[in-house]
Design an enzyme around this catalytic site. Structure first.
Site, PDB file in Angstrom:
ATOM      1  CG  HIS A 361      -1.936  -1.049   1.259  1.00 57.94           C
ATOM      2  ND1 HIS A 361      -3.219  -0.892   0.765  1.00 57.94           N
ATOM      3  CD2 HIS A 361      -1.869  -2.316   1.711  1.00 57.94           C
ATOM      4  CE1 HIS A 361      -3.887  -2.020   0.936  1.00 57.94           C
ATOM      5  NE2 HIS A 361      -3.087  -2.901   1.508  1.00 57.94           N
ATOM      6  CE  LYS A 552      -7.199  13.472   0.249  1.00 58.66           C
ATOM      7  NZ  LYS A 552      -7.393  12.222  -0.472  1.00 58.66           N
ATOM      8  NE  ARG A 553      -3.887  10.014  10.170  1.00 61.41           N
ATOM      9  CZ  ARG A 553      -3.536   9.128  11.096  1.00 61.41           C
ATOM     10  NH1 ARG A 553      -4.299   8.068  11.325  1.00 61.41           N
ATOM     11  NH2 ARG A 553      -2.442   9.300  11.812  1.00 61.41           N
ATOM     12  CE  LYS A 558      -2.894  10.625   3.087  1.00 63.27           C
ATOM     13  NZ  LYS A 558      -3.493   9.699   2.107  1.00 63.27           N
ATOM     14  CB  THR A 660     -10.439   4.332  -0.975  1.00 64.92           C
ATOM     15  OG1 THR A 660      -9.871   4.719   0.273  1.00 64.92           O
ATOM     16  CG2 THR A 660      -9.724   3.093  -1.497  1.00 64.92           C
ATOM     17  CE  LYS A 664     -14.450   5.090   0.854  1.00 69.86           C
ATOM     18  NZ  LYS A 664     -13.519   5.176   2.004  1.00 69.86           N
TER      19      LYS A 664
HETATM   20  C1  26Q Z   1       3.178   0.648  10.524  1.00 62.69           C
HETATM   21  C2  26Q Z   1       4.061   0.309  11.530  1.00 62.69           C
HETATM   22  C3  26Q Z   1       3.886   0.790  12.816  1.00 62.69           C
HETATM   23  C4  26Q Z   1       2.783   1.588  13.096  1.00 62.69           C
HETATM   24  C5  26Q Z   1       1.897   1.912  12.104  1.00 62.69           C
HETATM   25  C6  26Q Z   1       2.103   1.449  10.808  1.00 62.69           C
HETATM   26  C7  26Q Z   1       1.151   1.804   9.732  1.00 62.69           C
HETATM   27  C8  26Q Z   1      -0.213   1.855   9.978  1.00 62.69           C
HETATM   28  C9  26Q Z   1      -1.096   2.205   8.983  1.00 62.69           C
HETATM   29  C10 26Q Z   1       1.585   2.109   8.461  1.00 62.69           C
HETATM   30  C11 26Q Z   1       0.688   2.465   7.455  1.00 62.69           C
HETATM   31  C12 26Q Z   1      -0.673   2.513   7.721  1.00 62.69           C
HETATM   32  C13 26Q Z   1      -1.691   2.880   6.725  1.00 62.69           C
HETATM   33  C14 26Q Z   1      -1.457   3.096   5.455  1.00 62.69           C
HETATM   34  C15 26Q Z   1      -2.542   3.466   4.527  1.00 62.69           C
HETATM   35  O1  26Q Z   1      -3.662   3.697   4.922  1.00 62.69           O
HETATM   36  N1  26Q Z   1      -2.250   3.536   3.227  1.00 62.69           N
HETATM   37  C16 26Q Z   1      -3.270   3.868   2.243  1.00 62.69           C
HETATM   38  O2  26Q Z   1      -3.856   2.658   1.790  1.00 62.69           O
HETATM   39  C17 26Q Z   1      -4.970   2.909   0.958  1.00 62.69           C
HETATM   40  C18 26Q Z   1      -5.594   1.567   0.623  1.00 62.69           C
HETATM   41  O3  26Q Z   1      -4.801   0.873  -0.301  1.00 62.69           O
HETATM   42  C19 26Q Z   1      -4.557   3.669  -0.280  1.00 62.69           C
HETATM   43  O4  26Q Z   1      -5.713   3.992  -1.017  1.00 62.69           O
HETATM   44  C20 26Q Z   1      -3.817   4.963   0.096  1.00 62.69           C
HETATM   45  O5  26Q Z   1      -3.305   5.571  -1.064  1.00 62.69           O
HETATM   46  C21 26Q Z   1      -2.697   4.652   1.074  1.00 62.69           C
HETATM   47  O6  26Q Z   1      -2.105   5.859   1.538  1.00 62.69           O
END
Ligand code: 26Q
Length: 681
Positions: A361, A552-553, A558, A660, A664
């Protein structure tokens, strides 16, 4: 209704609204229904629905047991579920009956829906994708199951104080959750080579003292549209065996023994907010291992109920890894196949590779997970031994294929050498599976040509693209009734289960009457949102302005800052020439910044100061308004997206894996302002 679903008809409450509302109030809580609070009523309705769906849930389980099909297991550290009541009622086709019962009982249905807390067990896109996927699997009648963690605290709650983000814990389970069912007969034992205690408020390992954790499964029904299939989302909660150690107890250290139980239970206490930098997160590592050990042992147990030949596992189970977070599952399955099943290495390895598939991702190298070898040695040394053997065999292949190229060998190794040796989880996921996919065409291409180029060169057949999707049931049918009804009136209801059908709206672009109805539906959705906004926040906005949303975050890539600077430009133009011809706009921002991400938090402060500056200016505020909506959540997205005219998708090109919310917004009729990135293309 879709013709295939007609035979199931509506869910019946035996025509009795009292059954929906009163039964559980009286029998579960001994409350006089006339005196019940809305929260109590919410719980009672949810439980009544659970009674109705329980039989179908069991029927799905029995059917899957009898036919023993291949099952899809979606392993994810995050499931950003949001609320369940409205979606469950819709997917049970019970809308009409529930609303009739509610009005007979004089209950405001929307106030009831508002009683449910969001299950915020995720950070953003990746977690919401997991939730959309399990719903869609149920709707498509795929025998699929989600495995995740039952965090006691979900994503932190955001408040804005003096323009700055502050965080509070999200105690979403304070009250009983009517959707979960604990399965005490399916508890799993997880063995670790160390113990833990709490020291200075943090979890600290005690090396060399093996211990056992228990994984307690909490199941949530995942109702497909029409409720033909009800699948399961199984979330694990950690505890200690018997809650305390009898050995310590009998030696008189009662408090010490109980402290160990507290330590065990802290493993699933809280969701890690995505900090994009990975350091000092032993607890996160333990969470990941806990998810993998519980889930793999659980699905292997299910497999063994009907199968004795281990070689059949890849025919009966597909395990999809949602990013590298659950990659330890590869090593866990190898441990089971080698040590418990006593299979030879080659058989175990072939079964493992054919069972796993991995979804990436991100393209940000700093977001790739690498865990210190030291933590493996401390907690799961057998897994490390197996990872070293996987690596030895893999690097032999690399050397055979690319003789005289030691730097390639170093680049591809599962182990990063250096002062602190680390395991590269993405490399383990690619080598330990048969499939690696990106989440949009451009993302998959960049994976092949940049981030994972060495692996693509060696295993081109393993790489593919699977563009993300979203469920139109939650994001259009339930979130936007005015537009959903218009589409159903025009096309019938096939679009609810097959979104391709929506293409049949195209010719109606030439139909003036349809266009007028479309504008009316869009305006109704806007007015619904405005009512909610005033009642919740007191903020007043004008429906006759363009609603321009970026939700979004908060992250540099972004580019919320770019959007804010554009607003500064518009503001300056107005100040220079108050007669500038400019459409009136309302800009919405919503999103959380990781608590340690200082620049992201500063961007939030900047947006809030910008909003206040514009509000204070008599000329600017006639044309521009900026609203930062605090505490962004699935529920807020469901409200704001249908009301938006413009969808901001302006990531630095090449950085957004897919996105995503872009989808929507689009299915709700907003126009996209976007860079050529991710799935927005
Ligand atoms: C990793 C290690 C330790 C703590 C937290 C994490 C961690 C947690 C969540 C790393 C990444 C995330 C989330 C990533 C994320 O949401 N990515 C998004 O995924 C979507 C679904 O595929 C995409 O549409 C987005 O582009 C992407 O940013």
């Amino acid at each position: 209704m879709h013709p295939d679903l007609a035979e199931y008809g509506d869910v019946q409450f035996h025509g009795d609204p009292n059954a929906l509302y009163d039964r559980h109030l009286v029998f579960d809580y001994a409350i006089d229904p006339d005196l019940a609070t809305n929260r109590e009523r919410y719980e009672a309705v949810a439980r009544s629905l659970r009674d109705v769906l329980a039989l179908r849930w069991l029927r799905t389980k029995k059917t899957h047991y009898r036919l023993d099909p291949k099952r899809a297991y979606y392993l994810s550290m995050e499931f950003l579920i949001g609320r369940s009541l409205a979606n469950n009622v819709t997917n049970l086709l019970a809308d009409r009956e529930v609303r009739r019962a509610s009005s007979e009982k004089n209950v405001d249905w929307f106030e009831l829906l508002d009683q449910e807390p969001d299950a915020g067990l995720g950070n953003g896109g990746l977690g919401r994708l997991a939730a959309c996927f399990v719903e869609s699997m149920a709707t498509l009648e795929i025998p699929g199951m989600g495995y995740g963690l039952r965090y006691e605290y979900g994503i932190f709650r955001q408040s804005i104080r003096d323009g700055w983000q502050t965080e509070r814990p999200d105690n979403w389970l304070r009250r009983p959750d009517p959707w979960e069912v604990v399965r005490l007969d399916n508890i799993v034992e997880v063995k670790l080579n160390c113990s833990f205690h709490i020291r200075g408020g943090a979890l600290a390992p005690i090396p060399g003292k093996p211990s056992i954790l228990l994984g307690v499964p909490f199941d949530r029904p995942v109702i497909g549209f029409g409720a033909k299939t009800i699948n399961t989302l199984r979330l694990w909660s950690a505890t200690a065996p018997d809650s305390f150690d009898f050995q310590d107890f009998s030696h008189g250290d009662f408090v010490g023994a109980v402290t160990e139980a507290v330590a065990a239970e802290s493993i699933t206490r809280v969701l890690y907010p995505d900090d994009s930098t990975i350091s000092g997160q032993e607890l996160r590592f333990l969470q990941e291992y806990f998810l993998c050990a519980c889930s793999v042992r659980d699905l292997v147990r299910r497999f063994r109920v009907t199968q004795s030949d281990w070689k059949q596992l890849p025919e009966k189970a597909a395990i999809q890894l949602n990013d590298t977070h659950p990659t330890l599952a590869v090593a866990e399955l190898m441990v089971i196949l080698l040590d418990d099943a006593k299979l030879p290495w080659d058989d175990a390895w072939s079964i493992t590779q054919r069972t796993f598939a991995y979804t990436n991702h991100t393209l940000l190298p700093e977001a790739l997970e690498k865990w210190p070898v030291e933590w493996f040695e401390l907690m799961i040394p057998r897994h490390l031994e197996i990872i070293y053997e996987i690596n030895r065999r893999f690097l032999d292949q690399v050397r055979g294929r690319y003789p005289g190229d030691p730097s390639r060998v170093a680049r591809m190794s599962l182990i990063e050498e250096g002062s602190e040796r680390k395991v590269r989880m993405a490399h383990l996921a690619i080598v330990g599976s048969h499939s690696t996919n990106g989440v949009a065409e451009i993302h998959s291409k960049l994976l092949r040509t940049h981030l994972l180029a060495d692996f693509w060169d060696m295993y081109p057949e393993r790489f593919s693209n699977k563009t993300n999707g979203v469920t139109q049931r939650r994001w259009l049918l339930v979130a936007n009734p005015p537009l959903a009804n218009l589409i159903t009136d025009a096309l019938g209801d096939k679009w609810i289960v097959g979104l391709d059908d929506i293409a049949n709206l195209k010719p109606l672009a030439g139909d003036a009457q349809f266009r007028a109805s479309f504008r009316k539906a869009r305006r109704d959705a806007k007015l619904r949102f405005i009512d909610w906004l005033v009642s919740q926040t007191g903020i007043r906005v004008d429906p006759d302005t363009i609603f321009d949303s970026q939700i979004k975050r908060i992250h540099e890539y972004k580019r919320q800052l770019l959007n804010a600077l554009h607003i500064v430009v518009l503001y300056n133009r107005l100040l220079q020439n108050p007669l500038t011809d400019m459409p009136r706009r309302t800009f919405f921002f919503a999103g959380k910044a990781a608590p340690a991400y200082r620049l992201a938090k500063l961007i939030i402060k900047f947006i809030n100061n910008l909003a206040a500056t514009i509000d204070a200016h008599p000329v600017a505020r006639e044309r521009l308004q900026v609203v930062f909506l605090p505490d962004y959540s699935v529920s807020i997205a469901e409200r704001l997206i249908p009301a938006s005219d413009i969808s901001e998708q302006i990531s630095t090109a090449g950085y957004e894996a897919s996105g995503t919310s872009n989808m929507k917004f689009m299915m709700n009729g907003a126009l996209t302002v976007g860079t050529r990135d991710g799935a927005t293309i």
